[in-house]
Structure formats: structure tokens, C-alpha cells
Design a protein around this motif. Sequence first.
Motif, PDB file in Angstrom:
ATOM      1  N   ALA A  60       0.832  -1.205   0.000  1.00  0.00           N
ATOM      2  CA  ALA A  60       0.000   0.000   0.000  1.00  0.00           C
ATOM      3  C   ALA A  60       0.870   1.260   0.000  1.00  0.00           C
ATOM      4  O   ALA A  60       0.581   2.229  -0.712  1.00  0.00           O
ATOM      5  CB  ALA A  60      -0.932  -0.004   1.219  1.00  0.00           C
ATOM      6  N   ALA A  61       1.941   1.235   0.777  1.00  0.00           N
ATOM      7  CA  ALA A  61       2.852   2.387   0.797  1.00  0.00           C
ATOM      8  C   ALA A  61       3.506   2.577  -0.566  1.00  0.00           C
ATOM      9  O   ALA A  61       3.666   3.716  -1.039  1.00  0.00           O
ATOM     10  CB  ALA A  61       3.915   2.202   1.879  1.00  0.00           C
ATOM     11  N   SER A  62       3.863   1.486  -1.231  1.00  0.00           N
ATOM     12  CA  SER A  62       4.492   1.588  -2.551  1.00  0.00           C
ATOM     13  C   SER A  62       3.523   2.143  -3.586  1.00  0.00           C
ATOM     14  O   SER A  62       3.901   2.987  -4.407  1.00  0.00           O
ATOM     15  CB  SER A  62       5.007   0.222  -3.003  1.00  0.00           C
ATOM     16  OG  SER A  62       6.068  -0.183  -2.169  1.00  0.00           O
TER      17      SER A  62
ATOM     18  N   ARG B  67       1.926  12.643  -9.195  1.00  0.00           N
ATOM     19  CA  ARG B  67       1.305  13.927  -8.875  1.00  0.00           C
ATOM     20  C   ARG B  67       2.346  15.012  -8.632  1.00  0.00           C
ATOM     21  O   ARG B  67       2.249  16.120  -9.156  1.00  0.00           O
ATOM     22  CB  ARG B  67       0.419  13.794  -7.640  1.00  0.00           C
ATOM     23  CG  ARG B  67      -0.361  15.075  -7.337  1.00  0.00           C
ATOM     24  CD  ARG B  67      -1.028  15.008  -6.015  1.00  0.00           C
ATOM     25  NE  ARG B  67      -0.033  15.428  -5.024  1.00  0.00           N
ATOM     26  CZ  ARG B  67      -0.292  15.619  -3.761  1.00  0.00           C
ATOM     27  NH1 ARG B  67      -1.480  15.376  -3.296  1.00  0.00           N
ATOM     28  NH2 ARG B  67       0.631  16.018  -2.944  1.00  0.00           N
TER      29      ARG B  67
ATOM     30  N   ALA C  23       1.750   6.892  -6.877  1.00  0.00           N
ATOM     31  CA  ALA C  23       0.760   7.925  -7.181  1.00  0.00           C
ATOM     32  C   ALA C  23       1.304   9.314  -6.805  1.00  0.00           C
ATOM     33  O   ALA C  23       1.111  10.288  -7.544  1.00  0.00           O
ATOM     34  CB  ALA C  23      -0.538   7.642  -6.436  1.00  0.00           C
ATOM     35  N   LEU C  24       1.980   9.391  -5.669  1.00  0.00           N
ATOM     36  CA  LEU C  24       2.550  10.663  -5.228  1.00  0.00           C
ATOM     37  C   LEU C  24       3.668  11.113  -6.173  1.00  0.00           C
ATOM     38  O   LEU C  24       3.792  12.309  -6.460  1.00  0.00           O
ATOM     39  CB  LEU C  24       3.075  10.537  -3.795  1.00  0.00           C
ATOM     40  CG  LEU C  24       3.512  11.819  -3.120  1.00  0.00           C
ATOM     41  CD1 LEU C  24       2.334  12.766  -2.953  1.00  0.00           C
ATOM     42  CD2 LEU C  24       4.124  11.513  -1.756  1.00  0.00           C
TER      43      LEU C  24
ATOM     44  N   LEU D  75       8.293   6.623  -0.395  1.00  0.00           N
ATOM     45  CA  LEU D  75       7.108   5.781  -0.217  1.00  0.00           C
ATOM     46  C   LEU D  75       7.099   4.622  -1.210  1.00  0.00           C
ATOM     47  O   LEU D  75       6.678   3.510  -0.871  1.00  0.00           O
ATOM     48  CB  LEU D  75       5.841   6.614  -0.394  1.00  0.00           C
ATOM     49  CG  LEU D  75       5.395   7.405   0.826  1.00  0.00           C
ATOM     50  CD1 LEU D  75       4.374   8.452   0.440  1.00  0.00           C
ATOM     51  CD2 LEU D  75       4.818   6.467   1.870  1.00  0.00           C
TER      52      LEU D  75
ATOM     53  N   LEU E 147       6.164   9.647   4.324  1.00  0.00           N
ATOM     54  CA  LEU E 147       4.921  10.227   4.846  1.00  0.00           C
ATOM     55  C   LEU E 147       5.184  11.509   5.635  1.00  0.00           C
ATOM     56  O   LEU E 147       4.397  12.456   5.572  1.00  0.00           O
ATOM     57  CB  LEU E 147       4.185   9.208   5.722  1.00  0.00           C
ATOM     58  CG  LEU E 147       3.388   8.149   4.988  1.00  0.00           C
ATOM     59  CD1 LEU E 147       2.818   7.131   5.973  1.00  0.00           C
ATOM     60  CD2 LEU E 147       2.280   8.768   4.162  1.00  0.00           C
TER      61      LEU E 147
ATOM     62  N   GLY F  36       7.616  10.892  -2.512  1.00  0.00           N
ATOM     63  CA  GLY F  36       7.035   9.819  -3.310  1.00  0.00           C
ATOM     64  C   GLY F  36       7.997   8.665  -3.521  1.00  0.00           C
ATOM     65  O   GLY F  36       7.607   7.502  -3.451  1.00  0.00           O
TER      66      GLY F  36
ATOM     67  N   LEU G 212       0.904   4.066  -2.967  1.00  0.00           N
ATOM     68  CA  LEU G 212       0.738   5.474  -2.608  1.00  0.00           C
ATOM     69  C   LEU G 212       1.939   6.291  -3.079  1.00  0.00           C
ATOM     70  O   LEU G 212       1.785   7.399  -3.605  1.00  0.00           O
ATOM     71  CB  LEU G 212       0.566   5.620  -1.092  1.00  0.00           C
ATOM     72  CG  LEU G 212       0.422   7.035  -0.555  1.00  0.00           C
ATOM     73  CD1 LEU G 212      -0.865   7.671  -1.049  1.00  0.00           C
ATOM     74  CD2 LEU G 212       0.455   7.018   0.960  1.00  0.00           C
ATOM     75  N   GLY G 213       3.127   5.741  -2.944  1.00  0.00           N
ATOM     76  CA  GLY G 213       4.334   6.433  -3.385  1.00  0.00           C
ATOM     77  C   GLY G 213       4.358   6.649  -4.886  1.00  0.00           C
ATOM     78  O   GLY G 213       4.750   7.715  -5.363  1.00  0.00           O
TER      79      GLY G 213
END
Length: 174
Positions: free
Chosen positions: A41-43, A52, A48-49, A88, A100, A85, A45-46
Motif C-alpha cells: 500500500a505504501a508503494s 502527482r 501515485a505521489l 514511499l 509520509l 514519493g 501510494l508512493g
Amino acid sequence: MGRGLRLVPLALLLAVVVEISVFVLVGHAIGFGWTILLVLAASVLGLALLRREGMRAWRGFRSAAQAGTPPGGQVIDGLVGLLAGLLLAVPGLVSAAVGLLLVVPPVRVLARRGVQVATERRVSAMVAGDLFGPRRVRVRRGAPQPTPPAADQPPPPPAAGGAIEGEIVEPRPR
């Protein structure tokens, strides 16, 4: 090789050992499956970050360049966001926690300021001015200077600490 660069392999080895140790400890506490899901999940999210923040950094750089303002602030903000990012996205719980933290606004402001100060120390004053705009210079007043000598006398030697160092900043034509 510079002194700091010689420590990079040791630092990477230490980071891997810490990541594995934390992974094992968290795995014992919440279970192996949940720990794997947490890392995945952290990967995600990273990643996606990263997307962005990369787009945001590019838009900020382009708008600063089009407006004729120094792009350094937008570049550093983008770098800090991309670092968050990346930390993450890299598998690991410690790196994810640091990533984070870099997303939290007060920590991000501190990181941006630290990167800016480090950059200003490593580049010339001219490059720093082009990147970040004119810098503010603190001036401390010293003892008053003696009256200038007559035209036929040589000037006195400068007193220790009597010079004020600074940077002359001329306004840019618009």
C-alpha cells in the motif's frame, strides 16, 4: 572520492539492515500478511505521489519561467515532493514513514528550507540569486568609521572587522 561519498555504501547497508529489522518486528506484531499489504500500500501510494508531484513540479517550474520569477522555490518544492514519493515507493516501512513525514506541511517546509540553505552554500551567489531571487542580508552596525583623511594623506589601514560583507542586488528589468 569525497569523504561523504565514501560513507554512502555503509549508509545504504545500514538502511537495509534497519528496514529488514523493522519489517521483521512489525511482521511479528501484526502478522506477515498484513505487513506485506502495508508495504504494498505504501508503494502504491508512493507511485501515485511521484506522478502527482512530478506534474506539480513541472507546472510550477513552467509558470515561474513564464512569469520571469526565480524558479528555485518551485524546483525545491518539487524535489521534496518527489523525494517523499520515492521514499514511499521504495519497499520498506522506515522509508515509507520518512516519505509520509515529508508530505506533512510543517515538515515539508523545514525540508524545503534545509535544501535551499544547502544549495545556497554550494553554488555561487550569482547562481543562488538566479534560482531563489535576491537574498536578504543582515547587517550589524559596528563602530563609526573615522573621518576620511585629507587628500594629501594616505588612507588608514582598515580596522579588523570593519568591513561589511554582502551582496549587491540590482533589480531586474521588467
